[in-house]
Design an enzyme around this catalytic site. Sequence first.
Site: not given
Length: 713
Positions: A30, A139-140, A238, A266, A268
């Site tokens: 991340d 996912n980003h 993730h 994922h 944080h």
Amino acid sequence: MASSLAPEVPAAAIPHNRPEDTFRILLATDNHIGYNERDPIRGQDSINTFKEILQLAVKNEVDMIVLSGDLFHENRPSRDVLYQTIALLREYTMGSKPVEFELLSDPDEGKADGYSFPGINSEDPNLNVGIPVFSIHGNHDDPQGTGPAGALSAMDLLSATGLINYIGKSDLPHADESAETEGLLVKPVLLRKGSSHLAIYGIGNVKDTRMHYELRSNRVRMYMPEDDRQWFNMLLIHQNRVKHGPQESVPETMFDERVDLVVWGHEHDCRIIPEPVAGKPYLITQPGSSVATSLAEGESLTKYVALVEILDGKFELTPLELRTVRPFVMETVALLDDLKEQGIEVDDQAGINKFLKKRAVALITRANREREEKNRRAVERGEQPLEAMLPLVRLRVDTTGVPGMSNPIRFGQEFTGKVANPKDMLVFNRQKQAAAKKTVAEAPDLDDLIDPDLPNAEKFSRIRVSALVNEYLKAQSLELLAENGMSNAVMNYVDKDDTHSISEFVQKTLKKMHNEIAKSKGVNVDNETILQEQFERMKDLEEKRFDKERAEEEEEDEEEEEEVRKIATTKPIRNGNAKSKAVVEESDDSMNGAGDDDFEDDEPPRTAAKGKGRATPASTGKKIASAGKSKAKSKIEKLFEDSDEDMEQEFVQESELEEEEEAPKAKPKKATTSRASIWDAPAKKTPAAKKAPAQAKKGAKPVAQSQLSFAPT
């Protein structure tokens, strides 16, 4: 509150006198490169910390870097972000340093279709790779689109340049028929260094509902080596770890028991020390993000990456603190109680503002003191101190029982130049009264949005775009398109910038309806009455099937939770010979604070267009309404009407205040940054000669690729 103490590290589990047999790996996840890149103060935070991570890899002489998703913050990174990322990877991971491990799996696994270069960059004779980087997508930065090369992401771009090794890009079945026989296939990257053997399994981000289904149905097939050598199996994922709903997270207990270490991306909040799982032999490490993407409690924890050493099936993990992370402190104030202690009346705005400013100054002082302490420890270790950075400050104020509050933006303007986030350093919230109706977990209460007592900023901070889309669609009379599928298509258009998502969904739905009607013999498609009856019949069948599936899922969830409870109370935790002693750390933060743009509510799975993109089951529960049905005004329409009135009133009030001011304030000049001011010019390197392939351990026979076989479980 950020912890200034390093996490407790388990005792050493492996000897350190056999470097030729020991894998040294830097773990991170991340990185969110490009987050808030247009901010003049915080715009370079993510890239600066990513540079520090690469420097730590060089300093600790690691064999490889392993990333567990969300390298980029945007699905389509800007040219400036791509330029800086590519330049950093080339600067720190390419060179004449020999790669000291052997690749035992197929080097062409995962390579670009139609091209000859291998999928693993260290096997490319045209590249001088010093530190290979292995990464999955999050996912980003997940694959999107259906072009000639299939679904692509920024990770594919870096892979084609030879700078990273993109793994975990698995294709889910595209149709319900194939979904019954196919599952999620996971093939590892197999490596050997001396006597140690390492298998890296990667599963890029998929919808949590689909991942939950695949794991629950035992359809995640991991290819394991058949030989009798002692392999250390590392799994990169993730997904949501914190439960957001019945199936909107991935349970920790569902992975293959032959896995030794799960690297969880994922989430944080940093839980870097490996934690045991009840009834399972593997451990989980959660490095957390390297940059704060929301002002939530979990982001304020001290951020680390991990140095993992693996020898003969055993491992040892050492946390490495990140020093370039911007200081972040936060505090929650129960205003009514504090005002009573200070003897301040609830309607004394001047007294309340003075009290809040005093608390904000105390937070800034604490942040600066923590930064100075980190610099002092760095100097003791022989490192250079870092320059001062403006801290992130979040003061959360519970205004329950206090009738009115001042403008938080005006409050923050007085701290410009003292904090990095003056516009959102102060946030107000009120405790909601217990609702009589049952609400879905994490679903926003839309009644709050039309509460006239709430300011506009707080109204919109309590809801996400996905909830607005769902509420709007519920107010419509969709006759053909499924609401959940349409919602997913709109969200992909907004979040992923996928301009074709809506048209592809509509075309696929119409094609499916046409095929269903064509299967029905004797139907005259020109007769509207007969066609409408056919639609209604199909709707009834879909609703019955949806109700049946939902009932089965609820029953399975109850059985699964009961089984997990039994395991947790009856089975002891097994660490095994391959595990280091773990310390369990509980996180008080679920990363679901207001304003967190990194964790969005997951929607039910949708079916993707044919290609390499991730696909999900076809949507069910289609809504067909008569054409003459009257529509009630939705809550969203009422929201925007009230919001317009509130904004108009605020504009009038602000105009009156501006007229009363004696002299206008000069606008502060916007700070600018240049690429030259961010990076020091690297010293020129003499061209490195092409390094020779890694030599096998003396006396050991080279292992041919064909001697290693896989068996799906």
